[in-house]
Scaffold this motif. Structure first.
Motif, PDB file in Angstrom:
ATOM      1  N   LYS A 186     -34.128  46.127  52.465  1.00 21.58           N
ATOM      2  CA  LYS A 186     -33.312  46.616  53.569  1.00 21.58           C
ATOM      3  C   LYS A 186     -32.669  45.419  54.252  1.00 21.58           C
ATOM      4  O   LYS A 186     -33.188  44.306  54.172  1.00 21.58           O
ATOM      5  N   PRO A 187     -31.539  45.620  54.946  1.00 24.43           N
ATOM      6  CA  PRO A 187     -30.995  44.525  55.737  1.00 24.43           C
ATOM      7  C   PRO A 187     -32.031  44.013  56.743  1.00 24.43           C
ATOM      8  O   PRO A 187     -32.909  44.772  57.180  1.00 24.43           O
ATOM      9  N   TRP A 188     -31.933  42.742  57.112  1.00 27.01           N
ATOM     10  CA  TRP A 188     -32.912  42.125  58.022  1.00 27.01           C
ATOM     11  C   TRP A 188     -33.169  42.995  59.252  1.00 27.01           C
ATOM     12  O   TRP A 188     -34.318  43.277  59.611  1.00 27.01           O
ATOM     13  N   GLY A 189     -32.120  43.440  59.910  1.00 25.63           N
ATOM     14  CA  GLY A 189     -32.281  44.237  61.123  1.00 25.63           C
ATOM     15  C   GLY A 189     -32.974  45.566  60.895  1.00 25.63           C
ATOM     16  O   GLY A 189     -33.637  46.097  61.803  1.00 25.63           O
ATOM     17  N   ASP A 190     -32.861  46.080  59.682  1.00 22.76           N
ATOM     18  CA  ASP A 190     -33.486  47.370  59.376  1.00 22.76           C
ATOM     19  C   ASP A 190     -34.953  47.230  58.960  1.00 22.76           C
ATOM     20  O   ASP A 190     -35.594  48.240  58.653  1.00 22.76           O
ATOM     21  N   LEU A 191     -35.482  46.018  58.990  1.00 21.09           N
ATOM     22  CA  LEU A 191     -36.906  45.834  58.708  1.00 21.09           C
ATOM     23  C   LEU A 191     -37.774  46.260  59.894  1.00 21.09           C
ATOM     24  O   LEU A 191     -38.996  46.318  59.776  1.00 21.09           O
TER      25      LEU A 191
ATOM     26  N   GLY B 236     -40.874  48.359  59.495  1.00 22.46           N
ATOM     27  CA  GLY B 236     -41.241  48.339  58.083  1.00 22.46           C
ATOM     28  C   GLY B 236     -42.505  47.538  57.821  1.00 22.46           C
ATOM     29  O   GLY B 236     -43.106  46.962  58.731  1.00 22.46           O
ATOM     30  N   ARG B 237     -42.900  47.493  56.564  1.00 19.76           N
ATOM     31  CA  ARG B 237     -44.103  46.770  56.142  1.00 19.76           C
ATOM     32  C   ARG B 237     -43.697  45.521  55.367  1.00 19.76           C
ATOM     33  O   ARG B 237     -42.928  45.593  54.409  1.00 19.76           O
ATOM     34  N   ILE B 238     -44.247  44.385  55.792  1.00 21.55           N
ATOM     35  CA  ILE B 238     -43.955  43.110  55.138  1.00 21.55           C
ATOM     36  C   ILE B 238     -45.260  42.523  54.624  1.00 21.55           C
ATOM     37  O   ILE B 238     -46.231  42.369  55.367  1.00 21.55           O
ATOM     38  N   ALA B 239     -45.271  42.178  53.344  1.00 19.59           N
ATOM     39  CA  ALA B 239     -46.454  41.570  52.717  1.00 19.59           C
ATOM     40  C   ALA B 239     -46.416  40.063  52.930  1.00 19.59           C
ATOM     41  O   ALA B 239     -45.387  39.420  52.710  1.00 19.59           O
ATOM     42  N   LEU B 240     -47.555  39.513  53.347  1.00 21.40           N
ATOM     43  CA  LEU B 240     -47.659  38.088  53.638  1.00 21.40           C
ATOM     44  C   LEU B 240     -48.573  37.404  52.644  1.00 21.40           C
ATOM     45  O   LEU B 240     -49.614  37.933  52.274  1.00 21.40           O
ATOM     46  N   THR B 241     -48.210  36.194  52.265  1.00 19.66           N
ATOM     47  CA  THR B 241     -49.081  35.378  51.434  1.00 19.66           C
ATOM     48  C   THR B 241     -50.191  34.778  52.280  1.00 19.66           C
ATOM     49  O   THR B 241     -50.019  34.526  53.469  1.00 19.66           O
TER      50      THR B 241
ATOM     51  N   VAL C 292     -36.885  41.990  65.786  1.00 16.83           N
ATOM     52  CA  VAL C 292     -37.362  42.848  64.706  1.00 16.83           C
ATOM     53  C   VAL C 292     -38.893  42.909  64.756  1.00 16.83           C
ATOM     54  O   VAL C 292     -39.563  41.903  64.545  1.00 16.83           O
ATOM     55  N   GLN C 293     -39.442  44.065  65.030  1.00 22.10           N
ATOM     56  CA  GLN C 293     -40.883  44.272  65.014  1.00 22.10           C
ATOM     57  C   GLN C 293     -41.257  44.988  63.725  1.00 22.10           C
ATOM     58  O   GLN C 293     -40.822  46.107  63.481  1.00 22.10           O
ATOM     59  N   ALA C 294     -42.028  44.318  62.920  1.00 21.37           N
ATOM     60  CA  ALA C 294     -42.454  44.879  61.633  1.00 21.37           C
ATOM     61  C   ALA C 294     -43.964  44.752  61.511  1.00 21.37           C
ATOM     62  O   ALA C 294     -44.592  43.967  62.225  1.00 21.37           O
ATOM     63  N   ARG C 295     -44.539  45.510  60.602  1.00 24.39           N
ATOM     64  CA  ARG C 295     -45.976  45.439  60.344  1.00 24.39           C
ATOM     65  C   ARG C 295     -46.225  44.392  59.260  1.00 24.39           C
ATOM     66  O   ARG C 295     -45.725  44.519  58.140  1.00 24.39           O
ATOM     67  N   LEU C 296     -46.992  43.370  59.605  1.00 23.95           N
ATOM     68  CA  LEU C 296     -47.274  42.274  58.685  1.00 23.95           C
ATOM     69  C   LEU C 296     -48.661  42.468  58.096  1.00 23.95           C
ATOM     70  O   LEU C 296     -49.638  42.581  58.835  1.00 23.95           O
TER      71      LEU C 296
ATOM     72  N   TYR D 165     -43.604  47.996  49.744  1.00 16.26           N
ATOM     73  CA  TYR D 165     -43.334  47.103  50.868  1.00 16.26           C
ATOM     74  C   TYR D 165     -41.825  46.961  51.072  1.00 16.26           C
ATOM     75  O   TYR D 165     -41.054  46.941  50.119  1.00 16.26           O
ATOM     76  N   ASP D 166     -41.431  46.848  52.341  1.00 16.31           N
ATOM     77  CA  ASP D 166     -40.014  46.652  52.663  1.00 16.31           C
ATOM     78  C   ASP D 166     -39.609  45.189  52.549  1.00 16.31           C
ATOM     79  O   ASP D 166     -38.437  44.873  52.361  1.00 16.31           O
ATOM     80  N   GLY D 167     -40.586  44.296  52.698  1.00 10.59           N
ATOM     81  CA  GLY D 167     -40.335  42.869  52.578  1.00 10.59           C
ATOM     82  C   GLY D 167     -41.562  42.170  52.046  1.00 10.59           C
ATOM     83  O   GLY D 167     -42.680  42.642  52.233  1.00 10.59           O
ATOM     84  N   VAL D 168     -41.342  41.024  51.383  1.00  8.33           N
ATOM     85  CA  VAL D 168     -42.445  40.243  50.818  1.00  8.33           C
ATOM     86  C   VAL D 168     -42.156  38.771  51.068  1.00  8.33           C
ATOM     87  O   VAL D 168     -41.101  38.263  50.669  1.00  8.33           O
ATOM     88  N   LEU D 169     -43.091  38.067  51.718  1.00 10.66           N
ATOM     89  CA  LEU D 169     -42.972  36.636  51.933  1.00 10.66           C
ATOM     90  C   LEU D 169     -43.613  35.899  50.766  1.00 10.66           C
ATOM     91  O   LEU D 169     -44.780  36.126  50.445  1.00 10.66           O
ATOM     92  N   ARG D 170     -42.841  35.015  50.129  1.00  8.65           N
ATOM     93  CA  ARG D 170     -43.352  34.215  49.022  1.00  8.65           C
ATOM     94  C   ARG D 170     -43.045  32.748  49.299  1.00  8.65           C
ATOM     95  O   ARG D 170     -41.996  32.415  49.863  1.00  8.65           O
TER      96      ARG D 170
END
Length: 295
Positions: free
Chosen positions: A91-96, A99-104, A123-127, A142-147
Motif C-alpha cells: 500500500k502507499p506509505w500513507g495508507d499503512l 496496517g500490520r508491519i513485520a519487523l526483523t 502513520v500509526q501501524a501495528r508493528l 502483512y501490509d509492510g515488511v522491514l528487512r
C-alpha cells in the motif's frame, strides 16, 4: 553468535557486506580477539561485557551513552539511499495507517528509524516481530515488511532488478508487481536533510581500545576504500548480485563519523530518546555539532 579464541581484549564484529571495506582486510593485533554476530547480538555482547568494543546499532549507543563512548572517526553512515534497510509494502506509505508491519529482530536502529519515520508522517501501524523474506511475509498478509542487511539488498534487487548497463541505481522505479520498496535512509534524508548513521564503533568507557587496534582498523579501512572493486567482486559472488550493483552499494557509504554524520546522529538521538545522556566520543568531543556563530 560465534567466538574465536579468548583474549584480553575481545571485540564484536558484524559481517554484513556494508562493513566489508573495514573488516575484510582487518588484521587483529596481538591480544585482540573477535566475537561475530548480527547487530542485536553485538549490542547485547557489548552491554553485558562479553566484548569491549563493537560496531553496534546507533540507537543502542544513544540509549546507553552513560556507559559507552564511540570512536570519533568511524561509522556506517549514508547520505540518501542505503539500499539495505528497506520497508517492502503493498500500500502507499500513507495508507499503512492501521496496517500490520513485520519487523526483523536483527537490528534495533532500523526498527527505531522506522518508528520515527512513521510517527513523523502521522502513520500509526501495528508493528509485529516476524522473520521471513519480504515477499513471503507480504503474501502471508502483512501490509509492510522491514528487512535489513544483505537479505534486504538481495530482496530489493529481486523487486527492482535486473539493472542493465543503461540503467542507473540513482534513477530507479523502486516498485514492481504491486510491491513498493521504501528506502528508510532516503526517507530520513527527505525528512531532515542529514545523513543517517546506522552504526558507530562504541566501547565500554571502562575498557578503552588499545592503540594498536585503532591503527589496524584505520589501515584496513584505507585498504578497503582503495580496493572497492575487488571487494565488490568477491561479495557479489556470495550475494548472487551483479558486481557493479554491489560496488555502487559500497561506495555509497560514509565510513568516517564526520560533522554531517554527527548532525544526523544528534537529530536521531533527539527524536528517538529525548533527554538522553550526552553522546561522547573517545577524543572528548560531544556528538553535537556547535551551531555557526551569529555575525
Amino acid at each position: 553468535m560465534t567466538q574465536t579464541h579468548l583474549s584480553s581484549y575481545p571485540i564484536g564484529l558484524i559481517h554484513y557486506t556494508n562493513v566489508a571495506p573495514i573488516l575484510d582486510a582487518l588484521e587483529l593485533p596481538e591480544g585482540v580477539s573477535a566475537v561475530r554476530g548480527v547487530p542485536t547480538e553485538m549490542n547485547a555482547a557489548l552491554l553485558n561485557g562479553t566484548v569491549n568494543l563493537a560496531n553496534i546499532s546507533a540507537v543502542e549507543f544513544i540509549r546507553n551513552a552513560d556507559v559507552l563512548s564511540a570512536l570519533p572517526d568511524f561509522s556506517v553512515s549514508v547520505l540518501g539511499a542505503v539500499y539495505s534497510v528497506n520497508l517492502f509494502h503493498t500500500k502507499p506509505w500513507g495508507d499503512l495507517r492501521g496496517g500490520r508491519i513485520a519487523l526483523t529482530a536483527q537490528s534495533a536502529t532500523s526498527v527505531a528509524l522506522l518508528e520515527v519515520l512513521l510517527r513523523e508522517t502521522g502513520v500509526q501501524a501495528r508493528l509485529e516481530r516476524a522473520e521471513g523474506t519480504a515477499l513471503d511475509l507480504l503474501a502471508a498478509g502483512y501490509d509492510g515488511v522491514l528487512r535489513i542487511g544483505d537479505d534486504a539488498l538481495r530482496e530489493w534487487y529481486e523487486v527492482v532488478g535486473p539493472i542493465n548497463e543503461e540503467r542507473s541505481m540513482l534513477d530507479l522505479p523502486h516498485q514492481s508487481g504491486g510491491v513498493t520498496v521504501t528506502d528508510l535512509a532516503q526517507r530520513w534524508f527527505i525528512l531532515t536533510g542529514h545523513p543517517f548513521a546506522f552504526a558507530v564503533w562504541a566501547y565500554r568507557k571502562d575498557a578503552p581500545p588499545p592503540h594498536a587496534l585503532l591503527q589496524a582498523m584505520r589501515q584496513a579501512r584505507r585498504y578497503g576504500l582503495g580496493h572497492l572493486g575487488e571487494i565488490a567482486e568477491r561479495h557479489a559472488a556470495q550475494l548472487g548480485l551483479p558486481a557493479r550493483v554491489v560496488q555502487h552499494y559500497l561506495w555509497n557509504f560514509r565510513y568516517h563519523l564526520e560533522a554531517p554524520d554527527r548532525l544526523g546522529l544528534d537529530e536521531f538521538a533527539a527524536k528517538v530518546a529525548p533527554g538522553h545522556a550526552p553522546l561522547v566520543l573517545s577524543d572528548g568531543r560531544s556528538v553535537s555539532v556547535p551551531a555557526a556563530a551569529t555575525p
